[in-house]
Design a protein around this motif. Sequence first.
Motif, PDB file in Angstrom:
ATOM      1  N   MET A 182       0.851  -1.187   0.000  1.00 47.65           N
ATOM      2  CA  MET A 182       0.000   0.000   0.000  1.00 47.65           C
ATOM      3  C   MET A 182       0.891   1.243   0.000  1.00 47.65           C
ATOM      4  SD  MET A 182      -2.977   0.863   2.711  1.00 47.65           S
ATOM      5  CE  MET A 182      -3.441  -0.870   2.737  1.00 47.65           C
ATOM      6  N   PRO A 183       0.745   2.096  -0.987  1.00 46.19           N
ATOM      7  CA  PRO A 183       1.649   3.248  -1.018  1.00 46.19           C
ATOM      8  C   PRO A 183       1.330   4.209   0.120  1.00 46.19           C
ATOM      9  CG  PRO A 183       0.009   3.387  -2.762  1.00 46.19           C
ATOM     10  CD  PRO A 183      -0.223   2.102  -2.062  1.00 46.19           C
ATOM     11  N   LEU A 184       2.327   4.967   0.506  1.00 45.48           N
ATOM     12  CA  LEU A 184       2.095   5.971   1.536  1.00 45.48           C
ATOM     13  C   LEU A 184       1.239   7.084   0.953  1.00 45.48           C
ATOM     14  CD1 LEU A 184       5.747   6.256   2.834  1.00 45.48           C
ATOM     15  CD2 LEU A 184       3.869   5.124   3.970  1.00 45.48           C
ATOM     16  N   GLU A 185       0.490   7.755   1.812  1.00 44.46           N
ATOM     17  CA  GLU A 185      -0.318   8.859   1.325  1.00 44.46           C
ATOM     18  C   GLU A 185       0.582   9.931   0.732  1.00 44.46           C
ATOM     19  OE1 GLU A 185      -1.025   7.503   4.230  1.00 44.46           O
ATOM     20  OE2 GLU A 185      -3.162   7.063   4.278  1.00 44.46           O
ATOM     21  N   PHE A 203       1.662  12.550   3.159  1.00 41.44           N
ATOM     22  CA  PHE A 203       2.728  12.130   4.080  1.00 41.44           C
ATOM     23  C   PHE A 203       4.084  12.217   3.384  1.00 41.44           C
ATOM     24  CE2 PHE A 203       5.668   8.993   5.680  1.00 41.44           C
ATOM     25  CZ  PHE A 203       5.659   9.255   7.033  1.00 41.44           C
ATOM     26  N   GLU A 204       4.107  11.702   2.178  1.00 37.65           N
ATOM     27  CA  GLU A 204       5.378  11.700   1.445  1.00 37.65           C
ATOM     28  C   GLU A 204       5.830  13.134   1.180  1.00 37.65           C
ATOM     29  OE1 GLU A 204       5.413   8.294  -1.154  1.00 37.65           O
ATOM     30  OE2 GLU A 204       7.133   9.157  -2.206  1.00 37.65           O
ATOM     31  N   LEU A 210       2.931   8.813  11.204  1.00 40.22           N
ATOM     32  CA  LEU A 210       2.079   7.853  10.491  1.00 40.22           C
ATOM     33  C   LEU A 210       1.017   7.272  11.416  1.00 40.22           C
ATOM     34  CD1 LEU A 210       4.316   5.605   8.200  1.00 40.22           C
ATOM     35  CD2 LEU A 210       2.315   6.885   7.531  1.00 40.22           C
TER      36      LEU A 210
END
Lengths: 410, 168
Positions: free
Chosen positions: B1-4, B7-8, B44
């Motif tokens: 699942m990619p990070l939001e 967030f990135e 996170l």
Amino acid sequence: MTHRKQNLHEFLDQSFAKFRALPSSNVELACEGVLNRLRNEPNREPETTVMRFSRRRYGRMIVLVAATAATVVLAQQLAMRMWQPSPEVQVAPAEAVLQAPVSIQQPAPEPPEPPAQFPKPLGFAAASIRRVAPDVMNPAAGLACRGSDGAQRIVLSVLENWQDAVTAPRGRCVGSAIFLTTLIEMAYGFPPGRVSGGPDWSRLTGSMIATPDGGAMVSLPMHVTPQGFAWYEHESFQIEAIADNPSTATLEQLRQMLRALLADRFKLRYHLEKKGMPGYSLVVAEKGHKLKPISGDYVESLLLFQGRSTMESFAHTLSNFLFNRVHVVDKTGLQGPFEYAFKYVPPGQDGGGRGTGGGPARGNLPAPSGSRPENVSRQLEDQLGLRLQSENTVEVDAFVIDSVELPTPN
Amino acid sequence: MPLEREFEQLFREHSHLLYRTAYSLLDSPADAEDVLQTVFLRLLRNGLPQNVHNNVKGYLYRAAVNASLDMIRSRKRQDRNREAQRVESVAESLDAAAADERHRHLAEALAELDPAAAQILVLKYVHCYKDADIAKVIGASRGAVAMRLLRSRSRLKKLMRELSGEEK
């Protein structure tokens, strides 16, 4: 002390000067490594942090347990040697490589040395191995180990933007979306094409998937099924392992620790064989090579696209890149490391991108494709002055897996 | 699942500042990475507190300084580790060992300071921020920053003298 006589302003300025001068590239690399680890937390639980900090509390206990286990293994090997004294027996658990010179050089009939005289197998203070959760897209696939004297990276991703993200802090090995073959390559130096035996999952190397956004390709833990693409759910791994003393562990010591890890967690047993198989030799083209010789310290690159390496190592890298991973042996006759940059453009995809970029896409991926030797050879000749020459048989050392198991839980 | 993506984006925007901050206090890239990872893992898990949305940079920066100072205090408690580090430093070279020793004194003195004072000093001497920029990050007036800098330096000087005295 000096700072007591110095103006405090000057002292602070001087004390922090080296941190101000820290190159941005180093900071970038470190931050990308952290981001990569955060990305690889599928459940977003701070397990990595627990492991990373708990090493200080439990490190010695883990070392004690590892040392006890190693002693048991050594005792078993002593018993085996006394029972079956032939020095040519090659079947061995993975960590036996550490003692290989001892077992070959010492005649079996002589009384065995006390265990304390054997080289103590090195082990990680803490190691976390987890399977890659299905559908976790991680384009920064690869394994990196960084010792106090240098680093080695095995980069599975061919997306250039993500290659630098395959990194590890000092004294650690960090891998994401890697396979057993990746660990074997780092630990023993055998590329996947030279690994045989064992169950199917143990020889996986990922799939080269062409992405629809401009022809880039990425190696992913995916495979083709009659229904389309599927993820390898148990056979690709995230790994993070730290040496007992991260600041002093060398790269070679980290490799030895990986061997112990393979023996302990994967129960890997193997032997080596000489095998003749069809392949290619890497030779200098008629017009001469275009490589730049380098001197001094360098970090061996396993990237095909750029880096520094010997031609022998470059030939291994080519083997991994070629369709079906055919074997390539170095016959260039070139000695020493060289710097190179090689941009492979798949046939039919040299007309520019079709999409808007932004990394590998999911969904209707096109069929996997490889890089055919004749196409690679043509571009090698144009760019580096090297070419591939077809050979009926090339003799290579092969790493034959006798037995292996999926890793034990953390 | 990619990070939001958010967030990135936050990570890319602030990670360099945080890493440099932690590195300058801890003098260890691995520990600096630990601090960076800890700060963003907390983010996170817990998300951003509501009251910091107008100064995310200041919040993350404070978190990184505090995590680094915690680590320094923890190190100080671990006398054995400290001895090991000293041996390593001496082995490298006398100059390097002396510099490491000075930095250790400085880091320990900073850890004794009020965290807000340490935050200001690091912004000033590691990141070369002007008073006005420091004011923005810590959410204070420029005058207050100047005053706190003065007091922080004075307190730091005293602490370093005490620490040097302890070592003799």
